[in-house]
Design an enzyme around this catalytic site. Structure first.
Site, PDB file in Angstrom:
ATOM      1  N   ASP A 146     -61.305 -57.440-132.171  1.00  0.00           N
ATOM      2  CA  ASP A 146     -60.145 -56.588-132.682  1.00  0.00           C
ATOM      3  C   ASP A 146     -59.790 -57.646-133.687  1.00  0.00           C
ATOM      4  OD1 ASP A 146     -58.870 -57.962-131.079  1.00  0.00           O
ATOM      5  OD2 ASP A 146     -57.825 -56.841-130.912  1.00  0.00           O
ATOM      6  N   HIS A 187     -55.100 -60.559-130.718  1.00  0.00           N
ATOM      7  CA  HIS A 187     -53.204 -61.017-131.262  1.00  0.00           C
ATOM      8  C   HIS A 187     -53.274 -61.696-129.959  1.00  0.00           C
ATOM      9  CE1 HIS A 187     -54.665 -56.947-132.293  1.00  0.00           C
ATOM     10  NE2 HIS A 187     -52.887 -56.834-132.604  1.00  0.00           N
ATOM     11  N   HIS A 196     -51.485 -58.967-123.018  1.00  0.00           N
ATOM     12  CA  HIS A 196     -50.336 -57.926-123.101  1.00  0.00           C
ATOM     13  C   HIS A 196     -49.108 -57.651-121.893  1.00  0.00           C
ATOM     14  CE1 HIS A 196     -51.307 -58.814-127.104  1.00  0.00           C
ATOM     15  NE2 HIS A 196     -51.706 -57.021-127.392  1.00  0.00           N
ATOM     16  N   ASP A 222     -58.777 -62.998-128.756  1.00  0.00           N
ATOM     17  CA  ASP A 222     -58.330 -61.409-129.118  1.00  0.00           C
ATOM     18  C   ASP A 222     -57.528 -61.904-130.527  1.00  0.00           C
ATOM     19  OD1 ASP A 222     -57.816 -58.294-128.296  1.00  0.00           O
ATOM     20  OD2 ASP A 222     -55.931 -59.061-129.258  1.00  0.00           O
TER      21      ASP A 222
END
Length: 328
Positions: free
Chosen positions: A231, A146, A107, A144
């Protein structure tokens, strides 16, 4: 749980020792120097206050050791790239690297931290692979839950780094739309694959086989780097893609095979998200089993009752029902 430390499996697992921190020049290949120096200057404040908020665009904090630890995390990725590339020169089937690091990185944007991420570990390693080893064409796969917006931003106009992200549609940070495909000379070198909540194992298998593999084959990478976030697991509290431990075993096995076919086995995984410690540890361990060619133990960890029907399966059932009515 089976032990994977080098002292237990010395002939199969190699643990790199004495990892050197990344140099500031390494980090500056991805991040602005003003951000790097600003973070370094914030460490005395973190020492005085114990913990400080360092990001206005997502929940990212720092303690007095964050700057040093972030350099070590990025340095671990660089060291693993070096080790894998060196091994590939003498062995057509070199070991796969796995950077078990914190903080994560995907990120972190070029101008700052974001979403628990400080430096873009995988982005720094990609630039290192190009600059030091001449591995010009880098494929980055991010599974991931996200979107890896920081990695995406770093290479959005670069035709030599192909960024592929699967992530839950509508999840943090709200980026990663399908129409985001790169810009300028990098147009077509970004592929975002947002998946609806609940997509699950069968959808991920289909996406990998029908989209990621042919894209990778056309791109012909010199090395594959993987943002390995765990996740998306059904037990993880932050999202709802309901992957299983077996999903991660499948991904690790298939990416290993893809690297063997396309780039002499050169491949390094980077740990990203994962917020249920039990599912995270089980999934990482099964990833290692896939690397080692050992059977998955996912059936011991995954309880089928934790899952609900995947959207793709509901569609397939509906199609079959329509066909049945039609033939009647």
């Amino acid at each position: 749980m089976m032990h994977f430390e080098s002292q237990y499996r010395s002939r199969e697992v190699y643990e790199l020792q004495n990892i050197k921190p990344a140099l500031l020049d390494d980090i500056a290949l991805v991040h602005s120097r003003s951000y790097i120096h600003g973070l370094e200057k914030a460490m005395p404040k973190a020492m005085d206050e114990g913990i400080i908020f360092i990001d206005g665009s997502g929940p990212t904090y720092a303690t007095e050791t964050t700057f040093e630890e972030s350099l070590i995390a990025a340095g671990a990725g660089i060291s693993l790239v070096d080790a894998v590339v060196e091994a590939s020169m003498v062995n057509y089937n070199p070991p796969i690297g796995f950077a078990l690091i914190r903080p994560p990185g995907h990120h972190a944007v070029p101008k700052g931290p974001m979403g628990f991420c400080v430096f873009g570990n995988i982005a720094v390693a990609a630039r290192h692979a190009q600059r030091v080893h001449g591995l010009q064409r880098v494929l980055i796969i991010d599974f991931d839950v996200h979107h890896g917006n920081g990695t995406c931003d770093a290479f959005y106009d670069d035709p030599d780094i192909f960024f592929i992200s699967t992530h839950q549609d509508g999840s943090y940070p709200g980026t990663g739309k399908m129409e985001q495909v790169g810009q300028g000379s990098g147009e077509g070198a970004t592929l975002n694959l947002p998946l609806p909540g609940g997509s699950g194992d069968s959808s991920m298998r289909s996406v990998f086989d029908e989209v990621i593999v042919p894209c990778a084959q056309r791109f012909k990478p010199d090395i594959i780097l993987v943002s390995a976030g765990y996740d998306a697991h059904a037990l993880d509290p932050l999202a709802g893609l309901q992957f299983t431990t077996g999903t991660y075993y499948m991904l690790a096995s298939n990416i290993k095979q893809l690297a063997k076919e396309l780039c002499h086995g050169r491949c390094v995984f980077f740990l990203e998200g994962g917020y249920n410690l039990e599912s995270l540890s089980n999934s990482v361990a099964d990833t290692f089993r896939a690397f080692l060619g050992e059977p998955s133990l996912a059936s011991q960890f995954d309880d089928p009752t934790m899952l609900y029907e995947e959207p793709l399966l509901r569609v397939q059932k509906a199609i079959q029902k329509v066909k049945h009515i039609h033939y009647l």
